[in-house]
Design a protein around this motif. Structure first.
Motif, PDB file in Angstrom:
ATOM      1  N   TYR A   1      -9.242   2.940   7.929  1.00  0.00           N
ATOM      2  CA  TYR A   1      -8.318   1.864   7.316  1.00  0.00           C
ATOM      3  C   TYR A   1      -7.187   1.887   8.060  1.00  0.00           C
ATOM      4  O   TYR A   1      -6.476   2.416   8.370  1.00  0.00           O
ATOM      5  CB  TYR A   1      -8.715   2.217   6.043  1.00  0.00           C
ATOM      6  CG  TYR A   1      -9.997   2.449   5.482  1.00  0.00           C
ATOM      7  CD1 TYR A   1     -10.952   3.277   4.979  1.00  0.00           C
ATOM      8  CD2 TYR A   1     -10.722   1.326   5.032  1.00  0.00           C
ATOM      9  CE1 TYR A   1     -12.443   2.546   4.673  1.00  0.00           C
ATOM     10  CE2 TYR A   1     -11.941   0.496   4.464  1.00  0.00           C
ATOM     11  CZ  TYR A   1     -12.379   1.854   4.343  1.00  0.00           C
ATOM     12  OH  TYR A   1     -14.202   1.379   4.112  1.00  0.00           O
TER      13      TYR A   1
ATOM     14  N   GLN B   1      -0.147  -5.618   2.058  1.00  0.00           N
ATOM     15  CA  GLN B   1      -1.741  -6.139   2.292  1.00  0.00           C
ATOM     16  C   GLN B   1      -2.402  -5.094   1.387  1.00  0.00           C
ATOM     17  O   GLN B   1      -2.137  -3.816   1.244  1.00  0.00           O
ATOM     18  CB  GLN B   1      -2.000  -6.726   3.837  1.00  0.00           C
ATOM     19  CG  GLN B   1      -0.880  -7.827   4.280  1.00  0.00           C
ATOM     20  CD  GLN B   1      -1.828  -8.237   5.108  1.00  0.00           C
ATOM     21  OE1 GLN B   1      -2.469  -8.041   5.778  1.00  0.00           O
ATOM     22  NE2 GLN B   1      -0.846  -9.156   6.666  1.00  0.00           N
ATOM     23  N   HIS B   2      -3.978  -5.816   1.606  1.00  0.00           N
ATOM     24  CA  HIS B   2      -5.282  -5.113   0.842  1.00  0.00           C
ATOM     25  C   HIS B   2      -5.854  -3.706   1.810  1.00  0.00           C
ATOM     26  O   HIS B   2      -4.790  -4.287   3.203  1.00  0.00           O
ATOM     27  CB  HIS B   2      -6.362  -5.795   0.747  1.00  0.00           C
ATOM     28  CG  HIS B   2      -6.608  -6.509  -0.482  1.00  0.00           C
ATOM     29  ND1 HIS B   2      -7.464  -6.976  -1.066  1.00  0.00           N
ATOM     30  CD2 HIS B   2      -5.256  -7.158  -0.957  1.00  0.00           C
ATOM     31  CE1 HIS B   2      -7.137  -7.820  -1.943  1.00  0.00           C
ATOM     32  NE2 HIS B   2      -5.835  -7.545  -1.967  1.00  0.00           N
ATOM     33  N   LEU B   3      -5.578  -2.546   1.942  1.00  0.00           N
ATOM     34  CA  LEU B   3      -6.606  -2.000   2.608  1.00  0.00           C
ATOM     35  C   LEU B   3      -7.622  -2.345   3.088  1.00  0.00           C
ATOM     36  O   LEU B   3      -8.301  -2.885   2.336  1.00  0.00           O
ATOM     37  CB  LEU B   3      -6.561  -0.499   1.769  1.00  0.00           C
ATOM     38  CG  LEU B   3      -7.190   0.868   2.598  1.00  0.00           C
ATOM     39  CD1 LEU B   3      -5.837   0.933   3.559  1.00  0.00           C
ATOM     40  CD2 LEU B   3      -7.469   2.002   1.539  1.00  0.00           C
ATOM     41  N   GLN B   4      -7.880  -2.103   4.235  1.00  0.00           N
ATOM     42  CA  GLN B   4      -8.660  -2.822   5.725  1.00  0.00           C
ATOM     43  C   GLN B   4      -9.304  -2.284   6.564  1.00  0.00           C
ATOM     44  O   GLN B   4      -8.673  -1.502   6.897  1.00  0.00           O
ATOM     45  CB  GLN B   4      -8.381  -4.648   5.636  1.00  0.00           C
ATOM     46  CG  GLN B   4      -7.368  -4.123   6.446  1.00  0.00           C
ATOM     47  CD  GLN B   4      -6.418  -5.797   6.965  1.00  0.00           C
ATOM     48  OE1 GLN B   4      -7.590  -6.143   8.185  1.00  0.00           O
ATOM     49  NE2 GLN B   4      -5.196  -6.223   6.781  1.00  0.00           N
ATOM     50  N   LEU B   5     -11.161  -2.377   6.887  1.00  0.00           N
ATOM     51  CA  LEU B   5     -11.331  -1.502   7.911  1.00  0.00           C
ATOM     52  C   LEU B   5     -10.833  -1.841   8.908  1.00  0.00           C
ATOM     53  O   LEU B   5     -10.889  -3.295   8.976  1.00  0.00           O
ATOM     54  CB  LEU B   5     -13.025  -1.743   7.065  1.00  0.00           C
ATOM     55  CG  LEU B   5     -14.226  -0.851   8.695  1.00  0.00           C
ATOM     56  CD1 LEU B   5     -13.598   0.121   7.879  1.00  0.00           C
ATOM     57  CD2 LEU B   5     -15.424  -1.443   8.681  1.00  0.00           C
TER      58      LEU B   5
ATOM     59  N   TYR C   1      -9.512   5.196  -7.400  1.00  0.00           N
ATOM     60  CA  TYR C   1      -8.713   6.010  -6.288  1.00  0.00           C
ATOM     61  C   TYR C   1      -7.046   5.828  -6.627  1.00  0.00           C
ATOM     62  O   TYR C   1      -6.599   4.645  -7.413  1.00  0.00           O
ATOM     63  CB  TYR C   1      -8.703   5.695  -4.941  1.00  0.00           C
ATOM     64  CG  TYR C   1      -9.920   5.871  -4.045  1.00  0.00           C
ATOM     65  CD1 TYR C   1     -11.267   4.825  -3.467  1.00  0.00           C
ATOM     66  CD2 TYR C   1     -10.258   6.782  -3.548  1.00  0.00           C
ATOM     67  CE1 TYR C   1     -11.988   4.957  -3.074  1.00  0.00           C
ATOM     68  CE2 TYR C   1     -11.703   7.100  -2.458  1.00  0.00           C
ATOM     69  CZ  TYR C   1     -12.229   5.933  -2.391  1.00  0.00           C
ATOM     70  OH  TYR C   1     -13.770   6.200  -1.143  1.00  0.00           O
TER      71      TYR C   1
ATOM     72  N   PHE D   1      -0.538   4.322  -7.442  1.00  0.00           N
ATOM     73  CA  PHE D   1      -0.693   2.718  -7.302  1.00  0.00           C
ATOM     74  C   PHE D   1      -2.435   3.660  -7.284  1.00  0.00           C
ATOM     75  O   PHE D   1      -3.116   4.440  -6.897  1.00  0.00           O
ATOM     76  CB  PHE D   1      -0.222   2.715  -5.679  1.00  0.00           C
ATOM     77  CG  PHE D   1      -1.280   1.366  -5.243  1.00  0.00           C
ATOM     78  CD1 PHE D   1      -1.772   1.323  -3.836  1.00  0.00           C
ATOM     79  CD2 PHE D   1      -0.492   0.485  -6.216  1.00  0.00           C
ATOM     80  CE1 PHE D   1      -1.708   0.327  -3.568  1.00  0.00           C
ATOM     81  CE2 PHE D   1      -0.729  -0.453  -5.812  1.00  0.00           C
ATOM     82  CZ  PHE D   1      -1.467  -0.939  -4.311  1.00  0.00           C
TER      83      PHE D   1
ATOM     84  N   LEU E   1      -6.077   2.010  -6.982  1.00  0.00           N
ATOM     85  CA  LEU E   1      -7.402   1.331  -5.757  1.00  0.00           C
ATOM     86  C   LEU E   1      -8.673   0.986  -6.202  1.00  0.00           C
ATOM     87  O   LEU E   1      -9.004   2.139  -7.205  1.00  0.00           O
ATOM     88  CB  LEU E   1      -7.041   1.662  -4.830  1.00  0.00           C
ATOM     89  CG  LEU E   1      -5.405   1.092  -3.946  1.00  0.00           C
ATOM     90  CD1 LEU E   1      -6.129   2.010  -2.666  1.00  0.00           C
ATOM     91  CD2 LEU E   1      -5.498  -0.506  -3.137  1.00  0.00           C
TER      92      LEU E   1
ATOM     93  N   TYR F   1     -15.208  -1.674   0.744  1.00  0.00           N
ATOM     94  CA  TYR F   1     -13.782  -2.378   0.318  1.00  0.00           C
ATOM     95  C   TYR F   1     -12.915  -2.492  -0.729  1.00  0.00           C
ATOM     96  O   TYR F   1     -13.464  -2.343  -2.138  1.00  0.00           O
ATOM     97  CB  TYR F   1     -14.249  -3.875   0.496  1.00  0.00           C
ATOM     98  CG  TYR F   1     -15.594  -4.267   1.500  1.00  0.00           C
ATOM     99  CD1 TYR F   1     -16.548  -3.491   1.669  1.00  0.00           C
ATOM    100  CD2 TYR F   1     -14.896  -4.144   2.938  1.00  0.00           C
ATOM    101  CE1 TYR F   1     -18.208  -4.154   3.032  1.00  0.00           C
ATOM    102  CE2 TYR F   1     -15.850  -4.327   4.060  1.00  0.00           C
ATOM    103  CZ  TYR F   1     -18.095  -3.960   4.085  1.00  0.00           C
ATOM    104  OH  TYR F   1     -17.948  -4.640   5.356  1.00  0.00           O
ATOM    105  N   PHE F   2     -10.984  -3.069  -0.470  1.00  0.00           N
ATOM    106  CA  PHE F   2     -10.377  -2.257  -1.511  1.00  0.00           C
ATOM    107  C   PHE F   2     -10.199  -3.575  -2.317  1.00  0.00           C
ATOM    108  O   PHE F   2      -9.755  -5.134  -1.306  1.00  0.00           O
ATOM    109  CB  PHE F   2      -9.312  -1.638  -0.834  1.00  0.00           C
ATOM    110  CG  PHE F   2      -9.991  -0.158  -0.408  1.00  0.00           C
ATOM    111  CD1 PHE F   2     -10.891  -0.201   0.351  1.00  0.00           C
ATOM    112  CD2 PHE F   2      -9.224   0.810  -1.362  1.00  0.00           C
ATOM    113  CE1 PHE F   2     -11.243   1.422   0.894  1.00  0.00           C
ATOM    114  CE2 PHE F   2     -10.218   2.055  -0.999  1.00  0.00           C
ATOM    115  CZ  PHE F   2     -10.851   3.263  -0.153  1.00  0.00           C
ATOM    116  N   GLY F   3      -9.585  -3.612  -3.043  1.00  0.00           N
ATOM    117  CA  GLY F   3      -9.123  -4.897  -4.206  1.00  0.00           C
ATOM    118  C   GLY F   3      -7.622  -4.445  -3.323  1.00  0.00           C
ATOM    119  O   GLY F   3      -6.879  -3.453  -2.670  1.00  0.00           O
ATOM    120  N   PRO F   4      -6.734  -5.285  -4.438  1.00  0.00           N
ATOM    121  CA  PRO F   4      -5.259  -5.197  -3.998  1.00  0.00           C
ATOM    122  C   PRO F   4      -4.210  -4.365  -4.951  1.00  0.00           C
ATOM    123  O   PRO F   4      -3.122  -3.546  -4.603  1.00  0.00           O
ATOM    124  CB  PRO F   4      -4.935  -6.387  -4.297  1.00  0.00           C
ATOM    125  CG  PRO F   4      -6.278  -6.804  -5.524  1.00  0.00           C
ATOM    126  CD  PRO F   4      -6.888  -6.374  -5.107  1.00  0.00           C
TER     127      PRO F   4
END
Lengths: 114, 113
Positions: A36, A42-46, B36, B88, B90, B103-106
């Motif tokens: 990731y 920004q968001h954590l993304q794959l 998380y 923080f 998540l 898939y993660f949120g902001p």
């Protein structure tokens, strides 16, 4: 306990340099493997993932990773980094005998100098 | 397409006050949901996960709790915040099987003073 290790916490590279970020995990059974990325703000993304098949996996933005089962490793590579690759990179592993929940490494902060 | 929302984005709370962080997912049904905590230099630590309404599994003993009152809503709570709860947070979702891509949120940045 299952664990994931990322070898470097901070990496600084110049643009066009090659990148390799190490990831090792502690368990020899069935795993799914992920990288990731979290760009600033920004968001954590794959970035890419490996479930089965060809151990060399290609992801977005020119990244690839190779699963070496005998070494319990899933290193991330990119032949030529760009300033926009500045981000934090996380390796994550789901261990089948751990209920397939994700275990994350501590992360590697990559800074690319322009 | 699927989207995941978290609010608030930032929260400053006094020690001993209650907490409620909300996460909602759109565009999918019966997702697995996760909370998380991300700490600098320590990666992401799984706190709770849920495979369905009212089903919560806790990963680490702590001052926090989670609830899933609706299919696509996941709430992180505390009755009395501690300084050590700062961090923080998540939320993430995945389809049916644990081990699938998450898939993660902001995220929500919580500061307890």
């Amino acid at each position: 306990a299952q664990s994931v290790s990322q070898h470097n916490h901070h990496v600084i590279l110049s643009e066009a340099a090659s990148l390799e970020l190490g990831c090792n995990y502690s368990y020899g059974g069935t795993v799914n493997l992920f990288w990731y990325v979290q760009y600033p703000g920004q968001h954590l993304q794959l970035l890419l993932k490996y479930f089965s098949g060809d151990p060399l996996v290609k992801g977005i933005k020119g990244f690839e990773a190779e699963f070496i089962k005998s070494k319990f490793s899933f290193n991330l590579r990119k032949p030529s980094v760009q300033w926009s690759d500045t981000a934090e990179y996380f390796c994550a592993v789901s261990f089948m005998e751990y209920g397939n929940k994700l275990v994350f490494g501590a992360g590697t902060i990559l800074r690319v100098k322009s | 397409s699927q989207t995941i929302h978290q609010w608030p984005a930032t929260l400053v709370q006094p020690v001993g006050s209650p907490l409620s962080l909300e996460c909602t997912v759109e565009g999918t049904s019966n997702p697995n949901l996760y909370w998380y905590r991300q700490a600098a230099g320590r990666g992401l630590q799984l706190l709770f996960y849920s495979v369905g309404i009212g089903q919560i599994s806790s990963e680490v003993p702590q001052n926090l709790s989670a609830s899933r009152p609706q299919d696509r809503q996941f709430i992180l709570s505390s009755k009395k915040l501690l300084l050590s709860d700062s961090g923080f947070y998540l939320c993430a979702w995945s389809i049916s099987h644990i081990g699938e891509t998450q898939y993660f949120g902001p995220g929500t940045r919580l500061l307890v003073l």
